[in-house]
Design an enzyme around this catalytic site. Structure first.
Site, PDB file in Angstrom:
ATOM      1  N   ASN A 151       0.738  -1.136   0.138  1.00  0.00           N
ATOM      2  CA  ASN A 151      -0.044   0.037  -0.202  1.00  0.00           C
ATOM      3  C   ASN A 151       0.965   1.263   0.035  1.00  0.00           C
ATOM      4  O   ASN A 151       0.307   2.397  -0.533  1.00  0.00           O
ATOM      5  CB  ASN A 151      -0.953   0.080   1.026  1.00  0.00           C
ATOM      6  CG  ASN A 151      -0.348   0.191   2.508  1.00  0.00           C
ATOM      7  OD1 ASN A 151       0.674  -0.577   2.721  1.00  0.00           O
ATOM      8  ND2 ASN A 151      -0.917   0.668   3.449  1.00  0.00           N
ATOM      9  N   GLU A 249       4.423  -4.024  12.124  1.00  0.00           N
ATOM     10  CA  GLU A 249       3.609  -2.892  11.821  1.00  0.00           C
ATOM     11  C   GLU A 249       2.265  -3.603  11.250  1.00  0.00           C
ATOM     12  O   GLU A 249       2.304  -3.680   9.949  1.00  0.00           O
ATOM     13  CB  GLU A 249       4.214  -1.877  11.096  1.00  0.00           C
ATOM     14  CG  GLU A 249       5.275  -1.165  11.677  1.00  0.00           C
ATOM     15  CD  GLU A 249       4.938   0.055  12.506  1.00  0.00           C
ATOM     16  OE1 GLU A 249       3.719   0.271  12.851  1.00  0.00           O
ATOM     17  OE2 GLU A 249       5.644   0.636  13.308  1.00  0.00           O
ATOM     18  N   CYS A 283      -3.167   2.027   6.465  1.00  0.00           N
ATOM     19  CA  CYS A 283      -3.308   1.485   7.936  1.00  0.00           C
ATOM     20  C   CYS A 283      -3.920   2.511   8.851  1.00  0.00           C
ATOM     21  O   CYS A 283      -4.579   1.992   9.822  1.00  0.00           O
ATOM     22  CB  CYS A 283      -1.916   0.863   8.430  1.00  0.00           C
ATOM     23  SG  CYS A 283      -0.583   1.977   8.365  1.00  0.00           S
ATOM     24  N   GLU A 459       8.246   2.289  14.531  1.00  0.00           N
ATOM     25  CA  GLU A 459       9.239   2.759  13.572  1.00  0.00           C
ATOM     26  C   GLU A 459       9.090   4.199  13.768  1.00  0.00           C
ATOM     27  O   GLU A 459       8.366   4.760  14.073  1.00  0.00           O
ATOM     28  CB  GLU A 459       8.679   2.041  12.150  1.00  0.00           C
ATOM     29  CG  GLU A 459       8.952   0.621  12.182  1.00  0.00           C
ATOM     30  CD  GLU A 459      10.003  -0.103  12.119  1.00  0.00           C
ATOM     31  OE1 GLU A 459      11.129   0.425  11.667  1.00  0.00           O
ATOM     32  OE2 GLU A 459      10.244  -0.973  13.075  1.00  0.00           O
TER      33      GLU A 459
END
Ligand code: NAD
Length: 480
Positions: A151, A249, A283, A459
């Site tokens: 994505n 993630e 997300c 992250e």
């Protein structure tokens, strides 16, 4: 630096050892853009070996030497933005403007971690024993495997890659097989910027066997994974046997709380931009819209009005704001979720089907749905598509409780001009990223923390560097 769209292993652009290939598809036309190698665990083994060979040299360079290369890579990304964005648009379908924005953030990540790598500070600890000196130092972990989703073909890869390389780790990238060309271009740029041979490697191929190699090969110190909960769990299962370090993630299901004191038209415009970015395949995409009953109907109408002006089409066309979904299969999933909502007595205010005027490409109309309950499938599962569902709420605490009633914990949003409400909502939402009057709470210089099942580790930001460092305590006896 001349390159071809291939795997990069041990300093060479290579085909798959098994000779297999894969067609990268343009989701806007369903046509093949390019054939690329499609390897497996054996290619990954060679890549890990190369990265392992490079690790002592790279990890012993100074952060200043690493920084110069990473900054040069950031500069090259900025110089070539137009061409790079076109590649990303072709394989992911997202509009060019969004692809450019993604590359701009990738350049920011490389530049920021080029600096942050210089701050991998340790500390001296006053010891309780006068005959001992204690210090704490930080060390690059080793070879890092980076498995990512389609994505954000460059952001997902760059977020982990920039931090790992700045920390002194070497890398084996395994981008999504749906969008490998963007990551191949990133590797070519890193090499052109002066990355020594073997430090960056890239494999494209069969995900399960590549992941197995990363898990079982003791030379792979860590796996960074961006993707679904389903695969995240598989990696955790594997790592439970090998104790490979993991950063995960994973998906989100972001609630949005909209209070009656806001500028409704402005919030509706922002909601449409945020929700339909990358056709909702984000997300942190705002998903569950809880709107105060006093304005719910008006808000739905306004959102539908703004969204009806969105232009659906190929991301290469300047007028396009919403591109296709990534695959036909993914479009079917989104369509089935909307059909299920229809069956639950909801009202489709806008869209709800494939566009009649586009017979090729995996398009789905921007969709606005009301009349749902918080128990509807569109509220309980990550949609990952251009669908904006709305429920009305009366009581703030009940809305916060419903917003928190999910196994996801990535992003959440609230819109209000009342400071007390804003503070209460910000404190009580159980999510790692909370945007108060802000649709973009994520930042290169701040961590990206997924709570609950949205992930493990953080992250970007200073925390992102720590993900790629081990801690060592050195205790030196100095006699008495
Ligand atoms: P996915 O888990 O199906 O795929 C992600 C990657 O894993 C791909 O490269 C895929 O090839 C690979 N993969 C597939 N099977 C594997 C296996 N058995 N072992 C190892 N790797 C395997 O996810 P997706 O549908 O491609 O991506 C969408 C998901 O990613 C969404 O849930 C989204 O929210 C999440 N995501 C999260 C973030 C974040 O930062 N938290 C960012 C982007 C996307």
């Amino acid at each position: 630096m001349a390159y071809t769209y291939q795997q990069h292993i041990g300093g060479e652009w290579r085909d798959a050892l098994n000779g297999a290939t894969w067609n990268v598809i343009n989701p806007a036309t369903e046509e093949t853009i390019r054939e690329v190698p499609f390897g497996d665990g054996s290619d990954c083994r060679a890549a890990i070996e190369a990265a392992h060979l490079a690790f002592p040299g790279w990890s012993r360079t100074t952060p200043y030497q690493r920084s110069a290369i990473l900054k040069k890579a950031a500069d090259l990304m900025r110089e070539r933005m137009d061409q790079l964005a076109e590649t990303t648009t072709l394989e992911s379908g997202k509009p060019l403007l969004q692809a450019r924005g993604e590359w701009a953030v990738a350049a920011d990540l490389f530049e920021w971690f080029a600096e942050e790598g210089k701050r991998a500070y340790g500390r001296v600890v006053p010891s309780r024993n006068p005959a001992r000196r204690l210090s704490v130092t930080r060390h690059a972990l080793g070879v890092v495997g980076v498995i990512t989703a389609w994505n954000f073909p460059i952001y997902n890869v760059a977020r982990a890659g920039a931090a790992a390389l700045a920390a002194g780790c070497t890398a084996v990238f395994r981008p999504s097989e749906l969008t490998p060309l963007t990551a191949m271009e990133m590797v070519a740029i890193l090499l052109e910027a002066g990355m020594p041979a073997n430090v960056v490697n890239l494999v494209n191929g069969e995900p399960a066997s590549i992941a197995r190699e990363m898990l079982e090969n003791p030379r792979c110190a860590k796996i960074h994974f961006t993707g679904s909960q389903r695969v995240g769990r598989l990696l955790m299962d594997g790592a439970s046997r090998t104790v490979t370090r993991l950063s995960l993630e994973l998906g989100g299901n972001a609630p949005v709380l909209i209070f009656p004191d806001v500028d409704l038209a402005a919030v509706a415009r922002g909601a449409v931009t945020a929700k339909f970015r990358n056709a909702g395949q984000v997300c942190v995409s705002p998903q569950r819209f809880f709107v105060h009953r006093a304005i719910a109907e008006q808000f739905s109408a306004e959102v539908a009005k703004v969204a009806s002006a969105l232009h659906l089409g190929s991301g290469l066309l300047p007028e396009t704001n919403v591109g296709p979904l990534i695959t036909g299969r993914h479009r079917d999933t989104v369509e089935a979720m909307v059909e299920a909502a229809r069956g639950e007595g909801s009202k489709i205010v806008l869209g709800g089907r494939r566009p009649a005027n586009l017979d090729k490409g995996f398009f789905f109309e921007p969709t606005v749905i009301t009349g749902l309950t918080a128990r509807s499938t569109l509220f309980s599962q990550e949609i990952f598509g251009p669908v904006l569902p709305i429920v009305a709420f009366d009581d703030t605490d009940a809305a916060i409780a419903q917003a928190n009633d999910t196994r996801y914990g990535l992003a959440a949003y609230a819109w209000t001009n009342d400071l007390r409400v804003a503070q209460r909502v910000a404190e009580h939402l159980e999510f790692g990223l909370v945007g108060i009057n802000d649709w973009s709470p994520q930042a290169t210089e701040a961590p990206f923390p997924g709570w609950k099942e949205s992930g493990i580790g953080q992250e970007s930001g200073p925390e992102g560097l720590l993900e790629y460092l081990e801690t060592k305590v050195i205790s030196t006896g100095v006699g008495v």
